[in-house]
Design a protein around this motif. Structure first.
Motif, PDB file in Angstrom:
ATOM      1  N   GLU A  12       0.928  -1.116   0.088  1.00  0.00           N
ATOM      2  CA  GLU A  12      -0.132   0.178  -0.077  1.00  0.00           C
ATOM      3  C   GLU A  12       0.843   1.052  -0.022  1.00  0.00           C
ATOM      4  O   GLU A  12       0.511   2.213  -0.644  1.00  0.00           O
ATOM      5  CB  GLU A  12      -0.751  -0.077   1.149  1.00  0.00           C
ATOM      6  CG  GLU A  12      -1.970   1.200   1.060  1.00  0.00           C
ATOM      7  CD  GLU A  12      -3.147   0.858   2.336  1.00  0.00           C
ATOM      8  OE1 GLU A  12      -3.576   2.030   2.640  1.00  0.00           O
ATOM      9  OE2 GLU A  12      -2.886  -0.091   2.988  1.00  0.00           O
ATOM     10  N   MET A  13       1.894   1.310   0.809  1.00  0.00           N
ATOM     11  CA  MET A  13       2.688   2.228   0.659  1.00  0.00           C
ATOM     12  C   MET A  13       3.491   2.568  -0.821  1.00  0.00           C
ATOM     13  O   MET A  13       3.530   3.924  -1.122  1.00  0.00           O
ATOM     14  CB  MET A  13       3.974   2.237   1.746  1.00  0.00           C
ATOM     15  CG  MET A  13       3.547   2.280   3.103  1.00  0.00           C
ATOM     16  SD  MET A  13       4.789   1.913   4.302  1.00  0.00           S
ATOM     17  CE  MET A  13       6.145   2.412   3.686  1.00  0.00           C
ATOM     18  N   ARG A  14       4.010   1.612  -1.348  1.00  0.00           N
ATOM     19  CA  ARG A  14       4.136   1.756  -2.469  1.00  0.00           C
ATOM     20  C   ARG A  14       3.236   2.426  -3.711  1.00  0.00           C
ATOM     21  O   ARG A  14       3.768   3.077  -4.466  1.00  0.00           O
ATOM     22  CB  ARG A  14       4.819   0.413  -3.208  1.00  0.00           C
ATOM     23  CG  ARG A  14       5.822   0.368  -4.270  1.00  0.00           C
ATOM     24  CD  ARG A  14       6.384  -1.003  -4.865  1.00  0.00           C
ATOM     25  NE  ARG A  14       6.450  -1.643  -3.914  1.00  0.00           N
ATOM     26  CZ  ARG A  14       5.774  -2.910  -3.826  1.00  0.00           C
ATOM     27  NH1 ARG A  14       5.062  -3.450  -4.730  1.00  0.00           N
ATOM     28  NH2 ARG A  14       5.916  -3.683  -2.872  1.00  0.00           N
ATOM     29  N   GLN A  15       2.106   1.863  -3.440  1.00  0.00           N
ATOM     30  CA  GLN A  15       0.836   2.305  -4.386  1.00  0.00           C
ATOM     31  C   GLN A  15       0.615   3.801  -4.009  1.00  0.00           C
ATOM     32  O   GLN A  15       0.400   4.617  -4.962  1.00  0.00           O
ATOM     33  CB  GLN A  15      -0.108   1.783  -4.209  1.00  0.00           C
ATOM     34  CG  GLN A  15      -0.159   0.021  -4.806  1.00  0.00           C
ATOM     35  CD  GLN A  15      -1.494  -0.575  -4.536  1.00  0.00           C
ATOM     36  OE1 GLN A  15      -2.306  -0.129  -3.551  1.00  0.00           O
ATOM     37  NE2 GLN A  15      -1.690  -1.735  -5.024  1.00  0.00           N
ATOM     38  N   ARG A  16       0.700   4.347  -2.567  1.00  0.00           N
ATOM     39  CA  ARG A  16       0.418   5.574  -2.531  1.00  0.00           C
ATOM     40  C   ARG A  16       1.471   6.520  -2.814  1.00  0.00           C
ATOM     41  O   ARG A  16       1.412   7.861  -2.553  1.00  0.00           O
ATOM     42  CB  ARG A  16      -0.304   5.516  -1.135  1.00  0.00           C
ATOM     43  CG  ARG A  16      -1.390   5.028  -0.918  1.00  0.00           C
ATOM     44  CD  ARG A  16      -1.703   4.881   0.611  1.00  0.00           C
ATOM     45  NE  ARG A  16      -2.826   4.162   0.962  1.00  0.00           N
ATOM     46  CZ  ARG A  16      -3.961   4.878   1.303  1.00  0.00           C
ATOM     47  NH1 ARG A  16      -4.151   6.215   1.443  1.00  0.00           N
ATOM     48  NH2 ARG A  16      -5.121   4.079   1.597  1.00  0.00           N
ATOM     49  N   ARG A  17       2.585   6.102  -3.139  1.00  0.00           N
ATOM     50  CA  ARG A  17       3.795   6.950  -3.200  1.00  0.00           C
ATOM     51  C   ARG A  17       3.636   7.773  -4.411  1.00  0.00           C
ATOM     52  O   ARG A  17       4.148   9.012  -4.419  1.00  0.00           O
ATOM     53  CB  ARG A  17       4.903   5.841  -3.497  1.00  0.00           C
ATOM     54  CG  ARG A  17       6.260   6.776  -3.652  1.00  0.00           C
ATOM     55  CD  ARG A  17       7.372   5.735  -3.791  1.00  0.00           C
ATOM     56  NE  ARG A  17       7.774   5.002  -2.424  1.00  0.00           N
ATOM     57  CZ  ARG A  17       8.161   3.647  -2.437  1.00  0.00           C
ATOM     58  NH1 ARG A  17       8.808   3.661  -3.402  1.00  0.00           N
ATOM     59  NH2 ARG A  17       8.308   3.135  -1.216  1.00  0.00           N
TER      60      ARG A  17
END
Length: 89
Positions: A29-34
């Protein structure tokens, strides 16, 4: 999320925390929200994820019904059978 540190072993606690975060999907999720994701890209990604889930569910169902063989059991280092009762047929 709670991780206990035993015997001042911070490395082991950090490893357990990372494992829990990985299992929960926090890193993904962190990678997607970057960066911003366009609505069309989001729809395509979600559709692809749904297809993968459906294929996985169909594969699992086929394995349960015996239509395709299941995953191979890894041999244990001590030479014993991989699962309890695996030597009985």
């Amino acid at each position: 999320m709670l991780v206990t540190v035993r015997d001042n072993n911070v490395d082991q606690a950090l490893k357990a925390l990372k494992r829990k975060l990985q299992r929960e999907g926090v890193f993904r999720e962190m990678r997607q929200r970057r960066a911003y994701e366009k609505p069309s890209e989001r729809r395509n990604r979600e559709k692809g994820e749904a297809v993968r889930r459906a294929r996985k569910a169909a594969r699992k169902a086929a394995q349960r019904e015996g239509l395709i063989p299941g995953p191979k059991k890894k041999p244990r280092p001590d030479g014993r059978p991989a699962a309890a009762g695996a030597d009985r047929a």
